[in-house]
Structures are given as structure tokens and as C-alpha cells.
Scaffold this motif. Structure first.
Motif, PDB file in Angstrom:
ATOM      1  N   ILE A 146      40.339  -8.912 114.866  1.00 63.63           N
ATOM      2  CA  ILE A 146      40.398  -7.779 115.801  1.00 63.63           C
ATOM      3  C   ILE A 146      41.195  -8.170 117.054  1.00 63.63           C
ATOM      4  O   ILE A 146      42.081  -7.435 117.500  1.00 63.63           O
ATOM      5  CB  ILE A 146      38.975  -7.322 116.189  1.00 63.63           C
ATOM      6  N   ALA A 149      44.831  -8.214 116.343  1.00 63.02           N
ATOM      7  CA  ALA A 149      45.400  -6.858 116.285  1.00 63.02           C
ATOM      8  C   ALA A 149      45.640  -6.319 117.699  1.00 63.02           C
ATOM      9  O   ALA A 149      46.656  -5.683 117.958  1.00 63.02           O
ATOM     10  CB  ALA A 149      44.464  -5.919 115.511  1.00 63.02           C
ATOM     11  N   PHE A 150      44.720  -6.601 118.618  1.00 61.55           N
ATOM     12  CA  PHE A 150      44.869  -6.110 119.992  1.00 61.55           C
ATOM     13  C   PHE A 150      46.072  -6.753 120.694  1.00 61.55           C
ATOM     14  O   PHE A 150      46.733  -6.110 121.496  1.00 61.55           O
ATOM     15  CB  PHE A 150      43.609  -6.401 120.813  1.00 61.55           C
ATOM     16  N   TYR A 177      42.238  -5.413 109.517  1.00 59.12           N
ATOM     17  CA  TYR A 177      42.840  -5.573 110.850  1.00 59.12           C
ATOM     18  C   TYR A 177      44.174  -6.327 110.779  1.00 59.12           C
ATOM     19  O   TYR A 177      44.741  -6.655 111.810  1.00 59.12           O
ATOM     20  CB  TYR A 177      41.872  -6.300 111.783  1.00 59.12           C
TER      21      TYR A 177
ATOM     22  N   LEU B 371      42.886   2.838 109.154  1.00 56.67           N
ATOM     23  CA  LEU B 371      43.336   1.466 109.454  1.00 56.67           C
ATOM     24  C   LEU B 371      44.228   1.439 110.695  1.00 56.67           C
ATOM     25  O   LEU B 371      44.171   0.492 111.489  1.00 56.67           O
ATOM     26  CB  LEU B 371      44.040   0.860 108.247  1.00 56.67           C
ATOM     27  N   ALA B 374      41.761   1.495 113.439  1.00 53.93           N
ATOM     28  CA  ALA B 374      41.019   0.226 113.578  1.00 53.93           C
ATOM     29  C   ALA B 374      41.872  -0.819 114.292  1.00 53.93           C
ATOM     30  O   ALA B 374      41.386  -1.537 115.167  1.00 53.93           O
ATOM     31  CB  ALA B 374      40.601  -0.287 112.208  1.00 53.93           C
ATOM     32  N   ARG B 375      43.149  -0.909 113.921  1.00 50.49           N
ATOM     33  CA  ARG B 375      43.996  -1.938 114.531  1.00 50.49           C
ATOM     34  C   ARG B 375      44.265  -1.656 116.007  1.00 50.49           C
ATOM     35  O   ARG B 375      44.443  -2.571 116.795  1.00 50.49           O
ATOM     36  CB  ARG B 375      45.296  -2.076 113.738  1.00 50.49           C
ATOM     37  N   ALA B 376      44.273  -0.377 116.368  1.00 50.68           N
ATOM     38  CA  ALA B 376      44.503  -0.039 117.773  1.00 50.68           C
ATOM     39  C   ALA B 376      43.212  -0.098 118.584  1.00 50.68           C
ATOM     40  O   ALA B 376      43.198  -0.633 119.689  1.00 50.68           O
ATOM     41  CB  ALA B 376      45.120   1.355 117.877  1.00 50.68           C
ATOM     42  N   GLU B 377      42.137   0.428 118.033  1.00 52.42           N
ATOM     43  CA  GLU B 377      40.917   0.621 118.824  1.00 52.42           C
ATOM     44  C   GLU B 377      39.812  -0.385 118.504  1.00 52.42           C
ATOM     45  O   GLU B 377      38.796  -0.433 119.195  1.00 52.42           O
ATOM     46  CB  GLU B 377      40.395   2.053 118.632  1.00 52.42           C
ATOM     47  N   GLY B 378      39.984  -1.151 117.417  1.00 48.30           N
ATOM     48  CA  GLY B 378      39.022  -2.201 117.115  1.00 48.30           C
ATOM     49  C   GLY B 378      37.882  -1.777 116.209  1.00 48.30           C
ATOM     50  O   GLY B 378      37.239  -2.621 115.599  1.00 48.30           O
ATOM     51  N   ILE B 379      37.612  -0.492 116.122  1.00 48.99           N
ATOM     52  CA  ILE B 379      36.474  -0.007 115.334  1.00 48.99           C
ATOM     53  C   ILE B 379      36.966   0.473 113.974  1.00 48.99           C
ATOM     54  O   ILE B 379      37.867   1.307 113.894  1.00 48.99           O
ATOM     55  CB  ILE B 379      35.779   1.178 116.055  1.00 48.99           C
ATOM     56  N   LEU B 380      36.345  -0.039 112.910  1.00 49.62           N
ATOM     57  CA  LEU B 380      36.693   0.418 111.565  1.00 49.62           C
ATOM     58  C   LEU B 380      35.816   1.627 111.230  1.00 49.62           C
ATOM     59  O   LEU B 380      34.602   1.504 111.123  1.00 49.62           O
ATOM     60  CB  LEU B 380      36.463  -0.699 110.545  1.00 49.62           C
ATOM     61  N   HIS B 415      30.573   4.011 111.766  1.00 48.01           N
ATOM     62  CA  HIS B 415      31.428   2.859 111.427  1.00 48.01           C
ATOM     63  C   HIS B 415      31.443   2.631 109.919  1.00 48.01           C
ATOM     64  O   HIS B 415      30.598   3.166 109.204  1.00 48.01           O
ATOM     65  CB  HIS B 415      31.016   1.607 112.202  1.00 48.01           C
TER      66      HIS B 415
END
Lengths: 451, 451
Positions: A146, A149-150, A177, B371, B374-380, B415
């Protein structure tokens, strides 16, 4: 009489991490070069870590500022809630007050992003393009995926092969991720190939996976290594847990008599306890700290406090810690985050100073405690966290016997949503307890380096 | 430019649920008795539900007070965060502002406890000892299991057999809280035995599982039935989501132009939109509402608005809703929470009033959107929530094309930590899109009751 949540406003969040090294009565033993057995210099770590993390590793300053960029990401799930577990207290019929800090609200479901985010940040600042790491249970690898990805960093995770095979969902999570996940031992590294030549069926260990990740980081350009526990800077980043808890308890008008945490590499335990331990070191408080480790990996209770390697291929420096020997691989128990052969050197040092009580708990009792907790409080803990739950419940039951009301605090370091196989096996009666005899421990310790 | 979190203090939490029925220009069509085809009376529902839930089902009052005991439990994870998704906005390079409300912080990982808790509470108040229910994906069953543990109620969950087999972890989760989980169709009920006699290999459906749960509740003493979506009182309880969001947006100094949600039975969509829709119904706002449903279960976009049963054995009353026919079973797609043959009658009615845009999305695009998120915001996100993510991203990309900045709000209802098999299959290229032709839909609708 429901469970109570204590929150903080964002402006009450910690602006700096707490470095307990500033308050230690005696300094930590030095890290040694394996060849010369002499203390290494900070710059010797440069192939593996960016400058700022090395600075934090050796810093003696009490407070280390949390960069704005890291605070900004922390705020996505921090401050995490502190709960007064009144439904659990009622279920146990105890006069004790039980508080728990809950780290499962992070996007990875555990406390690990607290250090993954700053590690990725400092590496990005230093121009790094790729991070390598190892993972056992997968909580650390997920968190670094994660963070990668950030900050737009490539992440390669060497995942202990038995976990890679048994936990495909964790692997899919990391891959979601954008991380690359490699079963360890792999044929991508010299360390991995050497193990596979000797033991083609090796199911891997954290010690092996660390060797692989360290080797790649040391050899490749713009590639560094990230570790999810054990090191001083990792423990430092986790102190955000205890610092928030201090402020939340002030809000509750309460202060703990006992703090309980589980220990694997030591980072979540350090995170919740160090900010309180600082006060105790300065003589301000009488406070009991209890570290609960698994009976199947009894580093603190049966290991030896001595110099050992962090990995099996002896690529790391020598660190003084409680260890079962770098080739030790615990078998058949379901708290993958607590399977490391050693313990954070900083935490080991503090145990030697006599500041922490240590206990080893077999897993069946921990699962039972976890389900008692889930039915009362609603949250199903990770198997690692169940060790802390078990320790806290035992303290609360002791209060019931003695009629003595104490205030107990523990860290619920993650949820168990990724660990349902372990719960299924437990509920089906398939799990067994493991305890090591003195002979077995002596055998494991026979591989220690000669000092 | 990081993602921003908006929180609320506990004293800003809603004290009452919002009942949109008070603001409808025309009332909902009545619920009919299947034999007489006449409107049923509220007391006809007494074998299934406790008095207070029946009162809420038919209430025309605008506000219904949230009992202190329910508020107290809500506070364990509520208010849930509202986020401004600035990292996602940046990744999409859109001038739009994107907000999302995140319900995955509940102990079940979704919005479902918002209604499981009050349902368990009102049943307990009425002296009920046992609740029966159905579950598909498992999110609802998990939530009712937790609520049952809190209120000391037995919970029996009829779990669609294909899910029971494919999602043993969800089952273990419910059992962890003490619920009994039965694969449906089962031989425990007449409805189940009838299906098994005709189709011994039946893998079940929500319509079958509802029949089993309703049958047991109707026949057994101190046993009632709990439904996780579709009914008016369920939608009512979910309005806590939108009410909190209104207060959080006020804090942000913003107001949406577009609200997007995914629709299965309709409860999470109602939860986020109804408090905003009330303002639109009163003529105060111009606001677009977009319901995203799966192309593989296109209730709103291809179904018929007519009277149908809620279950396959025709044990429920007849309700007017968008339906694909009570024997419809969608195949091979991975958002188990969106597989119901019908739609909440209240939401269907509002769609007919022309207040909501409806779209059907194939699953592959939804997973891709999830996806990206998830990669931008961290939450899947859960696969269900991915439909809302897809809808929001599409609106944001439309803003990019037009250069028009709009404020988009969506509900991230859960989630995906329990849904990793779906992500694995997606990443391995094993998933396919399903779309139904007009002929297939006509065939499914052929089984509708004759009115």
C-alpha cells in the motif's frame, strides 16, 4: 453499560515519534560487523537503508518529528480508536477496567502501515525506486505494498513459501496494490538458490526471506530494503500508537496499572508501551508491562540474550537480542506475525533492564480468548493479537479473584479477517499446542555464531 | 494533495433515522396478500417481525428516534469517515471533486450492522429468543451474528449453498460469533426439502434461503425473521449513513452534484441517498442520483415493475418492485450482495417517480475500477462497492472530458478483505462478463405471479 470509544481530534495527534533511547539508563549494546566483531558505523548501513532512516536508527534525541506528508497519510485512519471494553468486563464479571487500542482500522487491517508509510516516504525522498522486503503472515508485505502504491515505488515481497501456498488471498491482496510477490526460498537470489540446493522442499522461513530481500537490495541500484519490525526506527514509528493512547486516556480520566502486548519482532509491543515506559524510566509511574509471546516461538522466555544474525544467510550485521538461533523455524502454529527467531534488540535490552514481565502462551488458549473477546466486543482479532487478548483477560480474571480493581490496557494490533483458516482449524479441533523442551531449545541455539 | 478525512464528534451523530415516506409525492403501492390479492394489515406481519419493526415498516413519520442502546453500539464504529479522494482525483486527472463515505470500519466490514443492531435490539425487547435469516455473500449473516452475540439472541443463518461451499471463511466468521450456519437448500425445512426433491444438486439462491428462514420463523415460538435489505425499515436504518454525510459535507463546506451507489436489495443506496433525496423532493436541490447495478442481475434496468414474491416458495406477501422473477438466479459473478432477483419496493417506487438514473455495469470494469481506487486510496473495496466506484470514476472522467468540475459523492459500503478469491480470479483472467438478452429476461419473467 456499553463499550465506550475515545477519539481524538486531528489537532491532538502526535507531531513527533518518541525515541525511548533518550531515556534509557544504559545505552543499547552496539551492532557488530560479523567479520571484525567491531561496532559498525552508521554509513555501513547505507546499501540497505536511506540516510534518514539510518539517522533515526542511531538517534538519541527524545522526539523525532513526523513529516507533514506522513502525518497527512496517517490521518486517513488515525487517530485510531481507544475503547473501554465494558461488554468484555461484564462478560468476565471482573472489577478490572479494560481498555484496548484498535489498530485494525488501517487499510491493511493492522498496525504495520504506521512504519510502512514513513519508510516508503524516506526512501522516495532519497531517490529510491524499488523496495524489497520479506513477509510471513502477510500483514507487513500488504502494508508496504500500500505504501509503495502511495509513493509510486516498486515493491518486491519475498513471502515465506508455506505462507505463499497457504495464504493465496494475502498474495492477491499485495498484488492488488501492484507489488510483486515471490515465494521464498526462490531461485532469484544466491541465498535462495543455496537453500534450495540443500533443501529442495524447503517451505521457507522469515530468516531465509530476509536473506533474499537483503541480498537484492544490497546488490541493485536504487533498491533498498524495508523491515517491518525489529529495528529501532520501526519501533520508533509505532510509538504513535502509545502517544495517541496517552492522550485518549487523559480524555477518559484514567491511567493504566498494567499494559499488555503481544511480541513477535517487538514493534507493536514497543508502539503501545514505550511512551508509557518513558514515564516509568523517569520514575514518574509505577506500571507493569507484560509481553505475551507464543509458546511455539518463545524468544523472550526461553531464548538466549546474545549476538545473532537477523537472517539465515548471515547477510545482516550481528545484533544483541533474545534469540532462538537464526536457523530456528517454529512449526504448526497460526500467528505468522510472531514467528521470528529473534526479538527487537531495543526491546531485548529493556527486558534485560528488568522493566518487562514476559510470558509464553500456547495458541489454543489464545484462540479461545479471541472468540470470547469477539463475542463481547464485536471485533474478531488477528491470531497475533489474541496473545495480547489472552494476557489482558488473565490479568482481569486475577483482579476478579483478588477483588482488586486494576486498569488494564492492551493493543489490539489487527483484525482477523485474513486469518479465517486458522479460526476454522481451531473450531474444527485441528490445532495443537507446541511447547519446546530445554533440550530442543539448546539444539536450536547450537547454531549461534561464536563470539 | 493528500486524501482528506472528515470526522464528526459523537454529539453531531444523528439521533433519529430519516423516513423518506414522509416526503413522497405519492405513497407506495400496498403490500398484498398472495391469496386474496388484497392489501395486508400490519398485524399480518407479526409472525415474522416484532411490533416496533412493523410500525417502522409502515410509518409515515419523517423522523424515527434511534434508541439510546442502539446509538451506544453505533458509536463503537460510527460516525464513519467521509473522505475527499484527492489522490484518486489526481490519478484520474479530473477537475471533479470526489467524496466517499466509508462503511468498512464496522466490525463486519460493511454497512450491514447499521440495521442488524436495531433489528436485534427490537427483537430482544419483544422477548424473541432466536432470529433466522438468509445470507448470500455473507456480509449480512456476519452482521446479524455479531448483533446476536451483543443481545444474547440465537442466530440461524441459511447460507446459499454455493456460497457455503465457496466461502468457508465467511461461515467460520459467523460461527465465531456463535451463529449456526446451514447450507441452503437444507432438509430442515419444507421449502428446502421441496427444492432438494426437484433439484437434488441445487446450489441455492437468496430466494430459496429466504423461504427457509421465513418458514422457520413463522412456525417456531419466540423465533422471528430478520432481513438484511429490501424492506422499508432496513432502508430506514441505513439512512444514518447519509445523515452523517450531510453533516460532514457541511464541515467540508461542500455539497454534491451527483450521488452514486450500488444496488442489490437497495439498502446501502437508500442509506446514502435518501437524506439528500428528501431535500430534492422538497424542491430545495438539483441533484443527480445514479444507481449502479450489475449487468449480471439487471433488476432496475431490465426487470419489470410489478408485484412479485420475495422468495421462491411464495411464503412472503406480494410486493410491487422491479424484479427479474422470483426464480431468477444470476450465474458466475462475484458480488454476492447484488444477486437478489428483486429490488426494495420503496426504492423501486422512487425510481418510477423518475428521481434516479439507473445503469448496469459488467463486473470486469468494476474490478478494474476497484483496483484503481485501491492503489490511489489504499482501501480495497468489496466487489459490491466496486460498482459504486466504477460509477463515480465514470462521472469523474466525464468531467475531465467536458472540463466541468462537479462534486461527486459515493458510498464505499464495505472492504474486500473477505473477497480475495474474486480478486484472484479477476487478476488471473478467469472472470467473464454476463449480459442477458431480452429473450433471457422475458424467460425469467415468465414465472411472475398472475395479477
Amino acid at each position: 453499560m456499553d463499550t465506550i470509544k475515545y477519539i481524538l481530534s486531528e489537532d491532538q495527534m502526535p507531531l513527533a515519534w518518541y525515541n525511548i533511547q533518550a531515556d534509557l539508563p544504559t545505552p543499547m549494546p552496539p551492532v557488530l560487523h560479523p567479520g571484525t566483531k567491531k561496532a559498525i558505523a552508521p554509513h555501513d548501513l547505507e546499501p540497505l537503508f536511506p540516510p534518514e532512516l539510518i539517522r533515526q536508527e542511531v538517534s538519541q534525541e527524545r522526539w523525532i518529528e513526523i513529516p507533514d506528508e506522513v502525518q497527512s497519510i496517517y490521518r486517513q485512519w488515525r487517530p485510531t480508536p481507544l475503547y473501554r471494553a465494558r461488554r468484555l468486563e461484564k462478560a468476565l464479571d471482573t472489577p478490572a477496567k479494560i481498555y484496548y487500542k484498535y489498530e485494525g482500522v488501517s487499510p491493511a487491517g493492522s498496525h504495520k502501515p504506521n512504519t510502512a508509510i514513513p519508510q516508503a516516504y524516506y526512501n522516495k525522498q532519497a531517490g529510491v525506486k524499488r523496495l524489497t522486503t520479506e513477509t510471513g503472515a502477510g500483514q507487513w508485505g500488504s502494508s508496504l505494498a500500500i505504501a509503495g502504491a502511495f509513493f509510486d515505488l516498486e515493491v518486491v515481497v519475498y513471502m515465506v513459501k508455506v505462507s505463499y501456498q497457504q495464504k493465496p488471498y494475502r498474495r492477491a491482496f499485495m498484488e492488488g496494490y501492484g507489488a510483486r510477490v515471490v515465494a521464498s526460498p526462490s531461485d532469484e537470489t544466491e541465498a535462495g538458490r543455496a537453500i534450495l540446493q540443500m533443501h529442495p522442499d524447503s517451505t521457507g522461513s522469515l530468516g531465509i526471506a530476509i536473506s533474499e530481500a537483503v541480498e537484492v537490495a544490497a546488490q541493485c541500484d536504487r533498491t533498498k530494503y524495508a523491515l517491518g519490525s525489529v529495528l529501532n526506527h520501526v519501533l520508533l514509528h509505532q510509538t504513535v500508537i502509545g502517544l495517541e493512547t496517552l492522550a485518549q486516556l487523559e480524555q477518559a480520566g484514567d491511567y493504566p496499572d498494567i499494559i499488555v502486548g503481544c511480541t513477535g519482532g517487538g514493534s507493536n509491543f514497543a508502539g503501545i508501551t514505550f511512551p508509557f515506559m518513558g514515564a516509568k524510566l523517569r520514575g514518574e509511574q509505577q506500571l507493569k508491562f507484560v509481553a505475551i509471546e507464543p509458546a511455539a516461538c518463545p524468544t523472550l522466555t526461553k531464548g538466549k540474550y546474545t549476538y545473532d544474525f537477523g537472517d539465515i544467510a548471515h547477510l545482516t550485521p550481528l545484533v544483541k537480542m533474545h534469540t532462538l538461533g537464526n536457523s530456528f523455524v517454529p512449526q504448526g502454529f497460526h500467528a505468522g506475525g510472531l514467528r521470528y527467531h529473534g526479538m527487537a534488540p531495543l526491546l531485548s535490552h529493556i527486558v534485560e533492564l528488568g522493566l518487562i514481565e514476559t510470558r509464553a502462551e500456547p495458541q489454543l488458549g489464545c484462540f479461545a480468548a479471541g472468540l470470547t473477546f469477539a463475542r463481547a466486543e464485536g471485533i474478531l482479532p488477528a491470531p497475533e493479537a489474541n496473545h495480547a487478548v489472552k494476557g489482558a483477560i488473565d490479568e482481569a480474571l486475577r483482579c476478579k479473584e483478588s477483588g482488586n480493581s486494576k486498569t488494564i490496557l492492551f493493543n489490539l494490533c489487527g483484525h482477523g479477517h485474513f486469518d479465517m483458516q486458522a479460526y476454522m482449524d481451531y473450531q474444527a479441533g485441528l490445532l495443537r499446542d507446541t511447547e519446546y523442551s530445554a533440550e530442543e531449545v539448546a539444539l536450536a541455539l547450537a547454531g549461534l555464531p561464536v563470539m
